[in-house]
Scaffold this motif. Structure first.
Motif, short mmCIF file in Angstrom:
data_model
loop_
_atom_site.label_atom_id
_atom_site.label_comp_id
_atom_site.label_asym_id
_atom_site.label_seq_id
_atom_site.Cartn_x
_atom_site.Cartn_y
_atom_site.Cartn_z
N LEU A 89 0.84 -1.20 0.00
CA LEU A 89 0.00 0.00 0.00
C LEU A 89 0.87 1.25 0.00
O LEU A 89 0.55 2.23 -0.67
CB LEU A 89 -0.95 -0.01 1.20
N GLY A 90 1.97 1.19 0.73
CA GLY A 90 2.91 2.31 0.72
C GLY A 90 3.50 2.54 -0.66
O GLY A 90 3.66 3.67 -1.10
N ALA A 91 3.81 1.45 -1.35
CA ALA A 91 4.35 1.56 -2.70
C ALA A 91 3.34 2.20 -3.64
O ALA A 91 3.69 3.03 -4.47
CB ALA A 91 4.76 0.18 -3.22
N VAL A 92 2.07 1.82 -3.50
CA VAL A 92 1.03 2.42 -4.33
C VAL A 92 0.92 3.90 -4.02
O VAL A 92 0.82 4.74 -4.92
CB VAL A 92 -0.33 1.71 -4.12
N TRP A 93 0.95 4.23 -2.73
CA TRP A 93 0.84 5.64 -2.33
C TRP A 93 2.01 6.44 -2.91
O TRP A 93 1.83 7.52 -3.45
CB TRP A 93 0.80 5.75 -0.81
N LEU A 94 3.23 5.89 -2.80
CA LEU A 94 4.40 6.57 -3.35
C LEU A 94 4.31 6.69 -4.86
O LEU A 94 4.66 7.72 -5.43
CB LEU A 94 5.67 5.83 -2.95
N ALA A 95 3.83 5.63 -5.51
CA ALA A 95 3.70 5.66 -6.96
C ALA A 95 2.71 6.74 -7.38
O ALA A 95 2.95 7.50 -8.31
CB ALA A 95 3.24 4.30 -7.49
N TRP A 96 1.62 6.83 -6.65
CA TRP A 96 0.61 7.84 -6.97
C TRP A 96 1.19 9.23 -6.75
O TRP A 96 1.07 10.11 -7.59
CB TRP A 96 -0.63 7.63 -6.11
N LEU B 284 -1.11 0.92 -11.28
CA LEU B 284 -2.40 0.69 -11.93
C LEU B 284 -2.43 1.57 -13.16
O LEU B 284 -2.25 2.79 -13.07
CB LEU B 284 -3.56 1.03 -10.99
N GLU B 285 -2.61 0.94 -14.32
CA GLU B 285 -2.59 1.68 -15.58
C GLU B 285 -3.74 1.27 -16.46
O GLU B 285 -4.21 0.14 -16.42
CB GLU B 285 -1.28 1.40 -16.33
N ARG C 207 -5.93 -6.63 -28.53
CA ARG C 207 -7.35 -6.81 -28.22
C ARG C 207 -7.69 -6.39 -26.80
O ARG C 207 -8.85 -6.33 -26.44
CB ARG C 207 -7.75 -8.27 -28.41
N PHE C 208 -6.66 -6.14 -25.98
CA PHE C 208 -6.91 -5.79 -24.59
C PHE C 208 -7.13 -4.29 -24.45
O PHE C 208 -6.35 -3.48 -24.94
CB PHE C 208 -5.73 -6.21 -23.70
N ASP C 209 -8.20 -3.92 -23.81
CA ASP C 209 -8.50 -2.52 -23.51
C ASP C 209 -9.08 -2.48 -22.11
O ASP C 209 -10.24 -2.82 -21.91
CB ASP C 209 -9.49 -1.95 -24.52
N GLY C 210 -8.26 -2.14 -21.15
CA GLY C 210 -8.75 -2.10 -19.78
C GLY C 210 -7.66 -1.75 -18.80
O GLY C 210 -6.55 -1.37 -19.16
N TRP C 211 -7.98 -1.88 -17.53
CA TRP C 211 -7.07 -1.57 -16.44
C TRP C 211 -6.20 -2.78 -16.13
O TRP C 211 -6.68 -3.91 -16.13
CB TRP C 211 -7.85 -1.19 -15.19
#
Length: 133
Positions: free
Chosen positions: A17-24, A72-73, A79-83
């Motif tokens: 979660l910390g990594a996500v927060w830092l990434a954001w 998260l991108e 053919r892939f279109d999504g998160w």
């Protein structure tokens, strides 16, 4: 021993979660950061994306180790279109595995590194255990 195991999992989750927060905070999401953050939150609220906790639980079952990075991108490829969640896992023994996970259903779309089949899609999906879709 149960407390030690629970503590390890808790630390892993906090680290992820910390990594996500830092990434954001550092602008990992491409484009306008605020707009992308809002789009990701809307996707979660609309049920288009599984919660990160659910994804990490499934990744831990298939690829034990320590999550060291999460992104998260929105991807439009072939053919892939999504998160997608891009997740890096440091495996026991020091091997780094990079995973691409379909954020909608938890399917492993591909992996690179020791212990993963380079670029191969994996049939396993991450199951939501309550709180998900």
């Amino acid at each position: 021993m149960g407390n030690r195991r629970t503590g390890r999992k808790g630390r892993r989750l906090l680290a992820a979660l910390g990594a996500v927060w830092l990434a954001w905070g550092s602008g990992v999401w491409a484009g306008d950061e605020d707009h992308d953050h809002d789009r990701a939150r809307q996707a979660l609220e609309a049920g288009e994306v599984l919660p990160l906790q659910t994804i990490l639980q499934g990744v831990e079952r298939q690829y034990p180790g320590q999550v060291v990075d999460v992104e998260l991108e929105r991807e439009h490829e072939g053919r892939f279109d999504g998160w997608i969640y891009k997740i890096k896992v440091l495996r026991p023994g020091g091997a780094l595995v990079k995973l691409k996970v379909d954020a909608r259903d938890g399917a492993i779309l591909g992996s690179k590194g020791p212990g993963g089949r380079e670029g191969a899609a994996h049939p396993g999906k991450i199951r939501s255990e309550g709180g998900g879709r």
